[in-house]
Each structure stands twice: as C-alpha cells, then as structure tokens.
Design a protein around this motif. Structure first.
Motif, mmCIF file in Angstrom:
data_model
loop_
_atom_site.group_PDB
_atom_site.id
_atom_site.type_symbol
_atom_site.label_atom_id
_atom_site.label_comp_id
_atom_site.label_asym_id
_atom_site.label_seq_id
_atom_site.Cartn_x
_atom_site.Cartn_y
_atom_site.Cartn_z
ATOM 1 N N HIS A 157 19.450 -5.924 13.782
ATOM 2 C CA HIS A 157 18.690 -6.712 14.743
ATOM 3 C C HIS A 157 17.208 -6.623 14.408
ATOM 4 O O HIS A 157 16.741 -5.624 13.858
ATOM 5 N N LYS A 158 16.483 -7.658 14.793
ATOM 6 C CA LYS A 158 15.038 -7.629 14.619
ATOM 7 C C LYS A 158 14.402 -6.814 15.746
ATOM 8 O O LYS A 158 14.858 -6.857 16.895
ATOM 9 N N SER A 160 10.911 -5.843 17.976
ATOM 10 C CA SER A 160 9.570 -6.294 18.342
ATOM 11 C C SER A 160 8.630 -5.126 18.613
ATOM 12 O O SER A 160 7.415 -5.245 18.422
ATOM 13 N N GLY A 211 14.846 -6.467 21.856
ATOM 14 C CA GLY A 211 13.999 -6.193 20.706
ATOM 15 C C GLY A 211 13.165 -4.938 20.800
ATOM 16 O O GLY A 211 12.433 -4.605 19.866
ATOM 17 N N ASP A 312 8.733 -8.132 8.734
ATOM 18 C CA ASP A 312 9.441 -7.814 9.975
ATOM 19 C C ASP A 312 9.991 -6.392 9.971
ATOM 20 O O ASP A 312 10.268 -5.792 8.927
ATOM 21 N N LEU A 314 13.304 -4.188 11.268
ATOM 22 C CA LEU A 314 14.712 -4.337 11.601
ATOM 23 C C LEU A 314 15.275 -2.991 12.020
ATOM 24 O O LEU A 314 14.801 -1.940 11.585
ATOM 25 N N ARG A 326 11.325 -1.672 7.476
ATOM 26 C CA ARG A 326 10.324 -2.732 7.409
ATOM 27 C C ARG A 326 10.458 -3.421 6.061
ATOM 28 O O ARG A 326 10.680 -2.772 5.043
ATOM 29 N N TYR A 380 22.233 -9.321 6.085
ATOM 30 C CA TYR A 380 21.371 -9.971 7.078
ATOM 31 C C TYR A 380 20.277 -10.784 6.402
ATOM 32 O O TYR A 380 19.962 -11.916 6.817
#
Length: 383
Positions: A157-158, A160, A211, A312, A314, A326, A380
């Motif tokens: 999953h990403k 935040s 997130g 991003d 993860l 990252r 992914y």
C-alpha cells in the motif's frame, strides 16, 4: 523453553497422529465415532511428503501442527490444523493459522480454504474466514461442517505519513526466554562468525488506516530478534519493521541486492535495507524510519539521497515482517548502476552484497530467493 515452530520430520509421525486423535476427541464425540476416526485418520510418512507440515512445540514437546497444500492457481488448502487439548487456549492454533497465511503469500497464493470441524466454525470466523457452504457431519448427526475461505488482502500500500514511537518497556519475549536466546545465538555464531549482538528495534503494535502508519517499537538485542525469527516468530504480536530502499533505474528496472555469505540472510534477494536500531531517532524522539532507509541505501550501495530523486513511500505486509520502503529514481541505466553498486560493496569492509539483481518484469520476480515482500513490491511497481 519458548513456543517454537519447525518443519515436521518422520520422527513426528506417531506424535502428530496422537495429537490428531486427542484433539478430535476433545470435542466430545461418541466412542464409536472416535474409534472409526482413529482407524481411518492417521499422519503417515506419505502425509509428510505430500503436505507442508509445521509442528508447534513447547519445551521441546510437540503440541500442535498444521498441514498445507496448494490447490489451483490461487488457493492454499489447510488440510490439518490441530492442537493438543493441554495446549489449547494458549495461542498455538492462532500462530499456526497466521503462519499458514504467510506460507500462502510466499507461494503467490491469495486465498486459504478449509473444511472446519463441525464445532470449530466460530474459531475460524473470528480469524477472518467465511462459510461458503456446508455438508452434513458424519460424526455429529444433525450438525453441519462448514467449508470456509479467507481471501488475503493486498500486501503493498502507499503511505502518506509515518509515525513510529519508541517505548522504554522491555520486550516480554526477550525477558521470558533470555537463557534460550543466549544459547541460540552461540550456536548461530558457529555458523556465521561475524554475527554481532548489537541493539535493534522491534515493532510491538501498529495501526494502518487511510495511508497513515502508526506504531510503537521496543529496543532488544539482535540475538533476541534472531531467535524470534528462527523459531517461527512465536510472539505474533511483534513484527520486524525495517526500512527498504527501492532503487529504480532510468529505464524503470528495479535493483535488488543479493545478500553475501557474511550476512544472516545469505543468498536472499531484496532491496537494500536493514533493521532499525536505537540511533534511528528524530529530534522529537520518534523512530526515524525515513532516515534509516537513507542510511541503509548509502551503507549498502554507496548511493546517497543526493544521487537520487526520492519518490513515494510504500508499506509491504509480509507476515512477521513489515517493510516501509521509499522509491529512489536514478537517471542511470540499470547495468551501469549495477556495476557501480557491486564495486562499492566489494570495496567496503562489510561487503553485505554479493551481487545486484536487475528486475525488469514480473517474470523476473519468480526466483524463490526473492523474499515475499520484495516480490510483492516488485509486482506492485511493475504490473
């Protein structure tokens, strides 16, 4: 001695048969039904050879076991999951079931399926299984046997935001098993002479929602982590949280490290990364996962954040392991980047990496030496 998981051996056949019969009888079935069951159901050498069999033992004595086999392209069948009556209610069945899920992910399977005992449906329902259909129970006329499944959620999953704090409390697993941990580490040093019993951090609770990843770590000896890992992660409330640097070349290939014989994970393939340690702290006392990722990137590859375009974050959930990674994009072709990293590793004192594997497609992820979370991250990003 702690609770441990290990592969079943031929010597376990009579012991596991005994556990099977006594566990089944603990539901209170009539004597004549149990006599029929004992006659027709036994663990044999053929059973061991045809299934992935795991034994749970306490103080060196087997108290439970599971038997698993792939079925179709996406399903892991739980053929056996039994716990001796004297060990029930101690988390043995939970642990075996959690590790069955891990085995499914390791084999690229996304679903567990089983036929429950007529009395065990609620146990599985509490652990995320749902009933697909039923059939009449031969041992309990008037009751039904539920046929159940559990679909495993996506692993990657990403993220935040990351908020991981550090507790000053000791890790209960380390305290309760201190002597056994010390013995285990001494044996491990005979195989890997350069092992060092430094300090590390282990995640002992977390939440992930919308997130946002929040968690709490505790400090422990590397020896405690190694024993926990090698014993099948028997404290299922703990996780090995670590940072990973996912290097992506100019043409979109991923570069994973092949671990050298100098490490405790020799031969395995995954992105540069490593355990969190007590120095990974921010100014406000939080665990600095981001800083740890950059540190591991530089220590293993010679690359710094200045060489890369950070991308991003993860999170990859992989049973007892949780990788926060990252993505680092580098404007350089994969082969040249690979040679650059290999030369750095060979010149370093640690020489943690023996090679760099270039991953250009999902098909390149089929090597069994690629650990499950690294395979999941690759899929992914490349799918």
């Amino acid at each position: 001695m702690p609770l441990k998981l290990r592969p079943a051996t031929i010597k376990d056949v009579p012991i596991l048969t005994d556990i099977l019969h006594r566990a089944k009888a603990s539901w209170g079935y009539p004597d004549d039904k149990m006599a029929e069951f004992r006659e027709h159901w036994r663990i044999s050498e053929a059973t061991l050879n045809s299934l992935h069999m795991t034994v749970a033992e306490i103080d060196g004595v087997p108290v439970g076991f599971s038997g698993l086999t792939p079925e179709g392209t996406d399903t892991l069948l739980v053929d056996f999951l039994f716990v001796a009556p004297e060990a029930q209610g101690q988390g043995v069945g939970d642990l075996l079931l959690v590790r069955a899920e891990d085995h499914a992910r390791e084999n690229n399977l996304s679903r567990l399926y089983l036929e429950s005992d007529a009395n065990a449906g609620p146990f599985y329902e509490k652990r995320g299984f749902r009933t697909l259909t039923t059939r009449p129970s031969e041992m309990s006329p008037g009751k039904d046997i539920p046929m159940m499944e559990k679909v495993l959620p996506p692993s990657v999953h990403k993220i935040s935001s990351i908020d991981v704090s550090l507790s000053g409390a000791p890790w209960t697993f380390e305290v309760e098993n201190a002597a056994a941990i010390e013995d285990h580490f001494e044996e491990a040093k005979k195989r890997i002479a350069l092992l060092w019993n430094g300090r590390t951090l282990k995640l002992t609770g977390y939440a992930f929602e919308n997130g946002v990843f929040k968690g709490t770590c505790k400090e422990c000896a590397f020896a405690a982590f190694l024993a926990w890992r090698d014993w099948g992660a028997p404290d299922s409330s703990a996780f090995n949280l670590f940072g990973s640097a996912v290097i992506r070349s100019a043409e979109g290939a991923l570069l994973y490290g092949v671990m050298s014989e100098r490490t405790a994970t020799a031969g395995l393939i995954y992105p540069p990364g490593g355990n969190l340690d007590p120095t990974d702290r921010t100014e406000d006392g939080k665990v600095d996962v981001v800083g740890a990722i950059c540190r591991e990137l530089e220590e293993e590859t010679g690359l710094t954040a200045d060489d890369c375009n950070p991308g991003d974050f993860l999170v990859a959930f992989d049973g007892p392991r949780i990788s926060i990674s990252r993505i680092f994009d580098i404007n350089e072709q994969a082969e040249g980047l690979r040679e650059r990293i290999i030369q750095f590793s060979l010149a370093s004192e640690e020489q943690e990496l023996s090679d760099i594997r270039v991953i250009r497609s999902v098909e390149d992820l089929e090597d069994p030496a690629i650990v499950p979370y690294a395979r999941a991250i690759g899929k992914y990003l490349l799918s």
